[in-house]
Write a protein that holds these residues in place. Structure first.
Motif, PDB file in Angstrom:
ATOM      1  N   GLY A 128      -7.300   2.339  12.389  1.00  0.00           N
ATOM      2  CA  GLY A 128      -6.446   2.892  12.660  1.00  0.00           C
ATOM      3  C   GLY A 128      -4.905   2.348  11.108  1.00  0.00           C
ATOM      4  N   THR A 129      -5.382   1.372  11.317  1.00  0.00           N
ATOM      5  CA  THR A 129      -4.411  -0.151  10.551  1.00  0.00           C
ATOM      6  C   THR A 129      -4.425   0.894   9.025  1.00  0.00           C
ATOM      7  OG1 THR A 129      -6.115  -0.998  10.478  1.00  0.00           O
ATOM      8  CG2 THR A 129      -4.355  -2.156  11.780  1.00  0.00           C
ATOM      9  N   ASP A 130      -5.460   1.335   8.580  1.00  0.00           N
ATOM     10  CA  ASP A 130      -6.252   1.405   7.167  1.00  0.00           C
ATOM     11  C   ASP A 130      -5.008   2.945   6.868  1.00  0.00           C
ATOM     12  OD1 ASP A 130      -8.074   0.075   7.042  1.00  0.00           O
ATOM     13  OD2 ASP A 130      -9.272   1.484   7.368  1.00  0.00           O
ATOM     14  N   ILE A 131      -4.696   3.899   7.895  1.00  0.00           N
ATOM     15  CA  ILE A 131      -3.649   4.662   7.631  1.00  0.00           C
ATOM     16  C   ILE A 131      -2.626   4.242   7.620  1.00  0.00           C
ATOM     17  CG2 ILE A 131      -3.359   7.165   9.135  1.00  0.00           C
ATOM     18  CD1 ILE A 131      -5.770   7.771  10.125  1.00  0.00           C
ATOM     19  N   GLU A 132      -2.055   3.593   8.740  1.00  0.00           N
ATOM     20  CA  GLU A 132      -1.004   3.031   8.585  1.00  0.00           C
ATOM     21  C   GLU A 132      -0.481   2.112   7.028  1.00  0.00           C
ATOM     22  OE1 GLU A 132       1.392   0.395  11.643  1.00  0.00           O
ATOM     23  OE2 GLU A 132      -0.424  -0.205  11.646  1.00  0.00           O
ATOM     24  N   THR A 133      -1.635   1.676   6.464  1.00  0.00           N
ATOM     25  CA  THR A 133      -1.235   1.257   5.451  1.00  0.00           C
ATOM     26  C   THR A 133      -1.242   2.465   4.324  1.00  0.00           C
ATOM     27  OG1 THR A 133      -2.830  -0.978   5.451  1.00  0.00           O
ATOM     28  CG2 THR A 133      -2.300  -0.246   3.668  1.00  0.00           C
ATOM     29  N   MET A 134      -1.378   3.652   4.268  1.00  0.00           N
ATOM     30  CA  MET A 134      -0.918   4.067   3.656  1.00  0.00           C
ATOM     31  C   MET A 134       0.231   5.433   3.505  1.00  0.00           C
ATOM     32  SD  MET A 134      -1.049   8.595   3.858  1.00  0.00           S
ATOM     33  CE  MET A 134      -1.908   8.900   5.260  1.00  0.00           C
ATOM     34  N   LEU A 135       0.163   4.872   4.733  1.00  0.00           N
ATOM     35  CA  LEU A 135       1.921   5.504   5.123  1.00  0.00           C
ATOM     36  C   LEU A 135       2.966   4.854   4.892  1.00  0.00           C
ATOM     37  CD1 LEU A 135       1.230   6.953   9.384  1.00  0.00           C
ATOM     38  CD2 LEU A 135       1.582   8.269   7.083  1.00  0.00           C
ATOM     39  N   VAL A 136       2.915   3.539   5.114  1.00  0.00           N
ATOM     40  CA  VAL A 136       4.076   2.753   4.418  1.00  0.00           C
ATOM     41  C   VAL A 136       3.911   3.514   2.427  1.00  0.00           C
ATOM     42  CG1 VAL A 136       4.380   0.684   3.914  1.00  0.00           C
ATOM     43  CG2 VAL A 136       3.936   1.621   6.291  1.00  0.00           C
ATOM     44  N   ARG A 137       2.978   3.307   1.763  1.00  0.00           N
ATOM     45  CA  ARG A 137       2.975   3.286   0.643  1.00  0.00           C
ATOM     46  C   ARG A 137       3.468   4.876   0.395  1.00  0.00           C
ATOM     47  NH1 ARG A 137      -2.505   2.178   0.223  1.00  0.00           N
ATOM     48  NH2 ARG A 137      -2.762   4.428  -0.182  1.00  0.00           N
ATOM     49  N   GLU A 138       3.167   5.167   1.166  1.00  0.00           N
ATOM     50  CA  GLU A 138       3.647   6.933   0.726  1.00  0.00           C
ATOM     51  C   GLU A 138       5.201   7.032   1.134  1.00  0.00           C
ATOM     52  OE1 GLU A 138       0.580  10.132   1.718  1.00  0.00           O
ATOM     53  OE2 GLU A 138      -0.374   8.991   0.278  1.00  0.00           O
ATOM     54  N   GLY A 139       6.157   6.199   2.080  1.00  0.00           N
ATOM     55  CA  GLY A 139       6.768   6.531   2.576  1.00  0.00           C
ATOM     56  C   GLY A 139       8.099   6.056   2.898  1.00  0.00           C
ATOM     57  N   ASP A 146      -4.953  15.337   6.257  1.00  0.00           N
ATOM     58  CA  ASP A 146      -4.095  16.163   5.464  1.00  0.00           C
ATOM     59  C   ASP A 146      -3.541  17.448   5.941  1.00  0.00           C
ATOM     60  OD1 ASP A 146      -4.522  14.035   2.819  1.00  0.00           O
ATOM     61  OD2 ASP A 146      -5.776  14.780   1.964  1.00  0.00           O
ATOM     62  N   ASN A 147      -4.170  17.999   6.695  1.00  0.00           N
ATOM     63  CA  ASN A 147      -4.173  19.325   7.375  1.00  0.00           C
ATOM     64  C   ASN A 147      -3.045  18.742   8.791  1.00  0.00           C
ATOM     65  OD1 ASN A 147      -5.774  20.306   5.922  1.00  0.00           O
ATOM     66  ND2 ASN A 147      -7.513  20.475   7.061  1.00  0.00           N
TER      67      ASN A 147
END
Length: 325
Positions: free
Chosen positions: A207-218, A172-173
């Motif tokens: 890293g794919t877990d972070i990628e999923t989160m990014l796509v979900r947030e636009g 988050d930082n």
């Protein structure tokens, strides 16, 4: 144009100029390899030898060269090395990867030598945690050097290796930081090497877990250029910076490979995790770039389809300082 048996074309050369590093990053060289002591025990390529390598690759269609280490700024002749690469009018983009230790005092000289892009390793934005990861209390220098690079108009990227026990809680930082900072922040999956088996087991983050989160947030994916590195980049209209993800354990990661590596001692590595490098030092020293280009074209036929990291294969890569990752 260099093309392997799988139809992949190679526009990008990662050229190590030293395997020595002055940091002691816990994921790479926790015991350190200081100034003057090469991992391979051989002197690195000279400026003239680097020029021969670049001429050979440029004649084969290479458009981008990145100088890596170890830590490139430990070379006292780094500016002439940069100038030797820039002397080829076929090289469209000149980049460097650095830990930022000497960046504030040297970035102006690198820029004058023709540097287009810089990647700076910043694994934490917290000074104490940065010190713990790298062994050096130099976060302020890396950040001030980054600021100067941006002021000079150098395209800047920041590399952060994802470490579950050390910086994953800072996600988050990091995102808050690039809301106002116009850099591409590249999260790199920790890769297993010959020396980090236990560390990898306790710290690898997909890293794919972070990628999923990014796509979900636009966040939306950026179209790759043909000389781009391995990162999949994302942008968001509310952020000044971008996010890049380098996920070597993801499916089909190797299908888009467009880069080759030459070690500081002149060995051609067809993959970061190949089981050997092909020694070209004698041919490089002869200075015949046409003969060298023909030899490289022959060797490229041996490039494999993938790196086999999933099977625990690490090849000859004992640590990432050997070839600059």
């Amino acid at each position: 144009m260099l093309q392997d048996s799988f139809g992949r074309r190679f526009y990008y050369l990662r050229l190590s100029v030293t395997d020595i590093c002055n940091y002691r990053c816990n994921y790479c060289l926790p015991e350190g390899i200081g100034c003057g002591r090469s991992l391979e025990g051989e002197k690195p390529l000279t400026v003239d030898e680097v020029a021969t390598v670049v001429r050979a690759f440029a004649s084969l269609g290479t458009e981008k060269v990145r100088l890596t280490g170890g830590e490139p700024s430990l070379r006292k002749d780094l500016v002439p090395l940069l100038e030797a690469v820039r002397a080829s009018d076929r090289i469209r983009r000149l980049a460097i990867t650095t830990n930022g230790y000497r960046l504030p005092s040297q970035i102006d000289d690198w820029h004058r030598a023709g540097l287009d892009q810089i990647n700076i390793s910043i694994d934490s934005l917290d000074p104490a945690r940065f010190h713990h990861i790298t062994g050096h209390d130099r976060l302020d220098k890396a950040l001030s050097g980054l600021e100067r690079a941006l002021a000079l108009g150098v395209d800047a990227k920041v590399n952060a290796v994802l470490l579950r026990e050390y910086n994953f809680s800072e996600l988050d930082n990091f995102l808050a930081w690039i809301r106002e900072t116009p850099v591409t922040l590249r999260f790199i999956e920790l890769m297993r090497t010959g020396d980090n088996r236990e560390f990898f087991a306790s710290n690898h983050v997909a890293g794919t877990d972070i990628e999923t989160m990014l796509v979900r947030e636009g966040w939306q994916q950026v179209i790759r250029t043909r000389d781009a590195g391995p990162a999949r980049e994302y942008f968001h209209p509310d952020y000044a910076g971008r996010i890049g993800l380098i996920t070597p354990y993801s499916k089909d990661f190797c299908a888009s490979c467009n880069r080759l590596r030459v070690s500081a001692q002149g060995k051609l590595h067809l993959c970061l995790f190949a089981d050997q490098g092909f020694d070209m030092r004698e041919m490089i020293a002869a200075g015949d770039s046409d003969a060298l280009a023909a030899h490289i074209r022959e060797l490229i036929g041996g490039k494999s389809a993938g790196h086999e990291l999933h099977e625990g294969f690490t090849g000859a890569t004992r640590n990432l300082a050997m070839l600059g990752g």
